[in-house]
Design a protein around this motif. Structure first.
Motif, PDB file in Angstrom:
ATOM      1  N   ARG A 173      54.686  38.275  33.867  1.00 13.65           N
ATOM      2  CA  ARG A 173      54.947  37.607  32.593  1.00 13.65           C
ATOM      3  C   ARG A 173      54.239  38.331  31.443  1.00 13.65           C
ATOM      4  N   LEU A 174      52.981  38.731  31.657  1.00 15.44           N
ATOM      5  CA  LEU A 174      52.238  39.428  30.603  1.00 15.44           C
ATOM      6  C   LEU A 174      52.854  40.791  30.308  1.00 15.44           C
ATOM      7  N   ALA A 175      53.273  41.496  31.361  1.00 13.34           N
ATOM      8  CA  ALA A 175      53.899  42.806  31.147  1.00 13.34           C
ATOM      9  C   ALA A 175      55.189  42.667  30.353  1.00 13.34           C
ATOM     10  N   ARG A 176      55.977  41.661  30.675  1.00 11.13           N
ATOM     11  CA  ARG A 176      57.232  41.418  29.958  1.00 11.13           C
ATOM     12  C   ARG A 176      56.957  41.030  28.508  1.00 11.13           C
ATOM     13  N   ARG A 177      55.972  40.166  28.316  1.00  9.32           N
ATOM     14  CA  ARG A 177      55.666  39.673  26.970  1.00  9.32           C
ATOM     15  C   ARG A 177      55.231  40.799  26.053  1.00  9.32           C
ATOM     16  N   HIS A 178      54.525  41.779  26.598  1.00 11.20           N
ATOM     17  CA  HIS A 178      53.983  42.859  25.769  1.00 11.20           C
ATOM     18  C   HIS A 178      54.736  44.178  25.959  1.00 11.20           C
ATOM     19  N   ASN A 179      55.911  44.081  26.612  1.00 14.71           N
ATOM     20  CA  ASN A 179      56.796  45.237  26.759  1.00 14.71           C
ATOM     21  C   ASN A 179      56.058  46.438  27.348  1.00 14.71           C
ATOM     22  N   THR A 180      55.387  46.190  28.451  1.00 18.34           N
ATOM     23  CA  THR A 180      54.628  47.249  29.101  1.00 18.34           C
ATOM     24  C   THR A 180      54.845  47.164  30.610  1.00 18.34           C
ATOM     25  N   GLU A 181      54.171  48.033  31.339  1.00 20.09           N
ATOM     26  CA  GLU A 181      54.321  48.070  32.795  1.00 20.09           C
ATOM     27  C   GLU A 181      53.315  47.141  33.462  1.00 20.09           C
ATOM     28  N   LEU A 182      53.663  46.715  34.668  1.00 19.18           N
ATOM     29  CA  LEU A 182      52.804  45.821  35.434  1.00 19.18           C
ATOM     30  C   LEU A 182      51.400  46.401  35.588  1.00 19.18           C
ATOM     31  N   ILE A 183      51.309  47.677  35.846  1.00 18.43           N
ATOM     32  CA  ILE A 183      50.028  48.322  36.080  1.00 18.43           C
ATOM     33  C   ILE A 183      49.125  48.255  34.854  1.00 18.43           C
ATOM     34  N   ASP A 184      49.721  48.140  33.663  1.00 15.41           N
ATOM     35  CA  ASP A 184      48.926  48.086  32.437  1.00 15.41           C
ATOM     36  C   ASP A 184      48.208  46.756  32.266  1.00 15.41           C
ATOM     37  N   VAL A 185      48.655  45.735  32.984  1.00 13.90           N
ATOM     38  CA  VAL A 185      48.004  44.428  32.907  1.00 13.90           C
ATOM     39  C   VAL A 185      46.764  44.382  33.791  1.00 13.90           C
ATOM     40  N   VAL A 186      46.797  45.102  34.897  1.00 11.50           N
ATOM     41  CA  VAL A 186      45.752  45.012  35.917  1.00 11.50           C
ATOM     42  C   VAL A 186      44.351  45.296  35.376  1.00 11.50           C
ATOM     43  N   PRO A 187      44.123  46.376  34.613  1.00  9.65           N
ATOM     44  CA  PRO A 187      42.758  46.626  34.120  1.00  9.65           C
ATOM     45  C   PRO A 187      42.210  45.491  33.264  1.00  9.65           C
ATOM     46  N   HIS A 188      43.068  44.867  32.453  1.00  7.30           N
ATOM     47  CA  HIS A 188      42.615  43.735  31.637  1.00  7.30           C
ATOM     48  C   HIS A 188      42.236  42.558  32.533  1.00  7.30           C
ATOM     49  N   TYR A 189      43.087  42.282  33.508  1.00  2.87           N
ATOM     50  CA  TYR A 189      42.815  41.142  34.386  1.00  2.87           C
ATOM     51  C   TYR A 189      41.479  41.329  35.117  1.00  2.87           C
ATOM     52  N   LEU A 190      41.280  42.497  35.686  1.00  5.13           N
ATOM     53  CA  LEU A 190      40.055  42.742  36.449  1.00  5.13           C
ATOM     54  C   LEU A 190      38.817  42.671  35.557  1.00  5.13           C
ATOM     55  N   MET A 191      38.936  43.186  34.336  1.00  5.42           N
ATOM     56  CA  MET A 191      37.795  43.184  33.432  1.00  5.42           C
ATOM     57  C   MET A 191      37.414  41.765  33.010  1.00  5.42           C
ATOM     58  N   TYR A 192      38.395  40.985  32.593  1.00 11.07           N
ATOM     59  CA  TYR A 192      38.084  39.635  32.118  1.00 11.07           C
ATOM     60  C   TYR A 192      37.700  38.707  33.268  1.00 11.07           C
ATOM     61  N   ASP A 193      38.206  38.988  34.456  1.00 14.28           N
ATOM     62  CA  ASP A 193      37.772  38.230  35.625  1.00 14.28           C
ATOM     63  C   ASP A 193      36.281  38.444  35.862  1.00 14.28           C
ATOM     64  N   ARG A 194      35.834  39.665  35.698  1.00 12.96           N
ATOM     65  CA  ARG A 194      34.401  39.970  35.851  1.00 12.96           C
ATOM     66  C   ARG A 194      33.589  39.296  34.748  1.00 12.96           C
ATOM     67  N   ILE A 195      34.095  39.338  33.522  1.00 13.54           N
ATOM     68  CA  ILE A 195      33.381  38.720  32.394  1.00 13.54           C
ATOM     69  C   ILE A 195      33.233  37.216  32.610  1.00 13.54           C
ATOM     70  N   LEU A 196      34.272  36.592  33.146  1.00 13.99           N
ATOM     71  CA  LEU A 196      34.244  35.146  33.375  1.00 13.99           C
ATOM     72  C   LEU A 196      33.468  34.749  34.623  1.00 13.99           C
ATOM     73  N   ASN A 197      32.954  35.733  35.359  1.00 14.56           N
ATOM     74  CA  ASN A 197      32.226  35.444  36.593  1.00 14.56           C
ATOM     75  C   ASN A 197      33.141  34.768  37.607  1.00 14.56           C
ATOM     76  N   GLY A 198      34.399  35.273  37.640  1.00 11.26           N
ATOM     77  CA  GLY A 198      35.428  34.639  38.443  1.00 11.26           C
ATOM     78  C   GLY A 198      35.098  34.522  39.921  1.00 11.26           C
ATOM     79  N   GLU A 199      34.476  35.548  40.486  1.00  3.08           N
ATOM     80  CA  GLU A 199      34.165  35.524  41.922  1.00  3.08           C
ATOM     81  C   GLU A 199      33.250  34.354  42.265  1.00  3.08           C
TER      82      GLU A 199
END
Length: 514
Positions: free
Chosen positions: A264-290
């Motif tokens: 959904r994010l890739a479609r919304r921002h007209n980009t590739e799926l792989i381009d979403v992954v670095p953002h997801y991993l980074m903000y997951d770390r910031i939020l202390n997701g684990e």
């Protein structure tokens, strides 16, 4: 017949196909040995099915059973532990061979002893993977019940890129899915989950992201603790290094966020799926997701599952909002910013008591107390209950970088601007507009993001040219502001079944900011 008996659980661990769809013939199934005992999916009365063997049901049989209220995944999900365990075994043996070639392991006996010592840790990793994959389906089922169109669009996209054949996988057509009350069933969502993982894995494998230092952390995480400690300098020498990292990241992202979020994010921002992954991993770390997820998982059989699901969905919603805003602003995912942003998030959370309304803050405290009663520590509980109020965090951090101001005065100005512009009233009003189709849903999301964007543009202008005094700006724009207030008053005077009033109000807000 035994298969038609009422039961809580039917566990299939043998060989053979015992359940088909009522419109399939025994010849369609292709398992003549069990023709006499096979039943149709609508005749099965067990509440839940676990498929420990391969193809105990036909896929159409699973779907028919699920449409009749049964709980079932697919055999690939339920018995994935064996495949996962074999993957670990093979990859670790390959690594041991590499270590022998490097002279780090001297004999076959030493190699076998070390492998045997890893058993418990590998078992734990495999069980965790099975747990999170099944959990991903439960969360996707909730998302699907709310918005099946997204999953239908995902199926279409997977077909367009040549990965998914909906006919061979027994996936229904879009009109058939949307005609159901429940949208996709769990076995159908399991197919979409699997192909989403294939898509992400392929994208990662073809990218240079896997050579990033941040991505390499997932390779180290794959190895049992003893190996990554003893052979830390040799971990990157694994011949299948890139494949392991791609698998680890794919499972990490998709099992947490589900099959559709990155799409959904890739479609919304007209980009590739792989381009979403670095953002997801980074903000997951910031939020202390684990840590937050581990705290929620620890509440199994202490808290009702639906409440655990709600907490996990709030975490993923906060993550999605952060990724969405950052991608909308064109920000690159920079892992070096993680420690700074973690500290900013801690500071922001301490400001919530002065940013939120008294009712919101009281609700936060009450929810946190409830979570501690279930067994969570106070810090984790407060981090979890603050998740719905983090929508403004990333924009505030960006304003801080632009203006050089401290976070507290920015947060104060934000609270004052939201009150003056009655943003809470607008967002709540948008939620009251009936959502009849996907266009309404997209309009809803678009209007919400545009209102938030304009309010933050207003705050930036207040900090830049009015020394943080919003009254100065509103006095300067008094005619436009008074017209804005009249529109808000008109909004209060009646209920609205369309987004038209909000479009007019947004236009007026833009004139104030200008």
């Amino acid at each position: 017949m035994l298969l038609q008996a009422p039961a809580d659980l039917l566990w299939n661990g043998g060989i053979g196909t015992y359940v088909k769809h009522s419109q399939e013939s025994n010849a369609d199934v292709g398992d003549r040995a069990n023709d006499n005992v096979r039943i149709d999916g609508n005749k099965l009365r067990a509440k839940v099915v676990g498929e420990g063997g391969n193809l105990g049901f036909t896929q159409l049989g699973r779907i028919e059973y699920a449409l009749n209220g049964g709980g079932i995944n697919t055999d690939a999900v339920d018995n994935s532990g064996g495949v996962d365990c074999s993957d670990h075994e093979v990859n670790l043996k390959i690594f041991m061979q590499y270590l022998k070639e490097q002279g780090q392991i001297k004999s076959e006996e030493e190699r076998n002893t070390q492998l045997q010592s890893l058993t418990e840790e590998v078992n734990t990793a495999v069980l965790h993977n099975n747990y999170t994959q099944s959990l991903a389906l439960s969360l996707d089922k909730i998302r699907n019940n709310e918005e099946a169109e997204v999953f239908s669009d995902l199926a279409t996209r997977l077909e367009e890129i040549g990965l998914l054949n909906p006919t061979s996988e027994a996936l229904p057509k879009t009109k058939d899915v949307l005609g159901r009350k429940q949208g996709y069933t769990r076995p159908e969502l399991a197919i979409l989950l699997a192909y989403s993982k294939m898509s992400m894995f392929n994208g990662l494998l073809g990218s240079d992201y896997l050579d990033n230092e941040f991505a390499l952390e997932y390779l180290r995480e794959y190895y049992p603790h003893e190996l990554r400690t003893r052979y830390s300098e040799h971990l990157n020498g694994h011949p299948l290094r890139r494949e392991i990292i791609a698998t680890m990241i794919t499972n990490h992202v998709v099992d947490q966020s589900g099959a559709s979020i990155c799409f959904r994010l890739a479609r919304r921002h007209n980009t590739e799926l792989i381009d979403v992954v670095p953002h997801y991993l980074m903000y997951d770390r910031i939020l202390n997701g684990e840590v937050l997820r581990a705290g929620i998982y620890a509440l199994d059989n202490k808290m009702p599952a639906q409440k655990q699901y709600a907490l996990l969905l709030e975490l993923e919603s906060a993550l999605t909002t952060m990724c969405d805003w950052a991608m909308r602003q064109g920000d690159a995912a920079d892992p070096s910013c993680i420690p700074t942003m973690q500290e900013q998030l801690r500071e922001y959370r301490t400001l919530l008591s002065s940013i939120l309304t008294p009712d919101q803050w009281r609700e936060c405290r009450t929810r946190a107390e409830t979570l501690t009663e279930y067994g969570l520590d106070t810090e984790t509980a407060m981090e979890l209950v603050s998740l719905p109020y983090l929508d403004n965090f990333i924009p505030l951090v960006q304003l801080q970088e632009k203006t050089g101001e401290k976070l507290y005065p920015l947060a104060e100005t934000m609270a004052e601007a939201m009150q003056n512009m009655q943003l809470k009233t607008i967002l709540e009003g948008l939620d009251q507009v009936p959502l009849r189709d996907r266009w309404d849903r997209r309009s809803n999301r678009l209007l919400k993001s545009r209102f938030q964007q304009e309010v933050f543009s207003l705050i930036e202008e207040v900090m830049r040219s009015c020394n943080g005094n919003i009254d100065t700006l509103l006095s300067r724009q008094r005619p436009a502001f008074m017209r804005y207030k009249r529109y808000i008053k008109m909004l209060h005077e009646g209920s609205h079944a369309t987004f038209h009033p909000y479009m007019v109000i947004l236009d007026q807000l833009q004139k104030i900011v200008q």
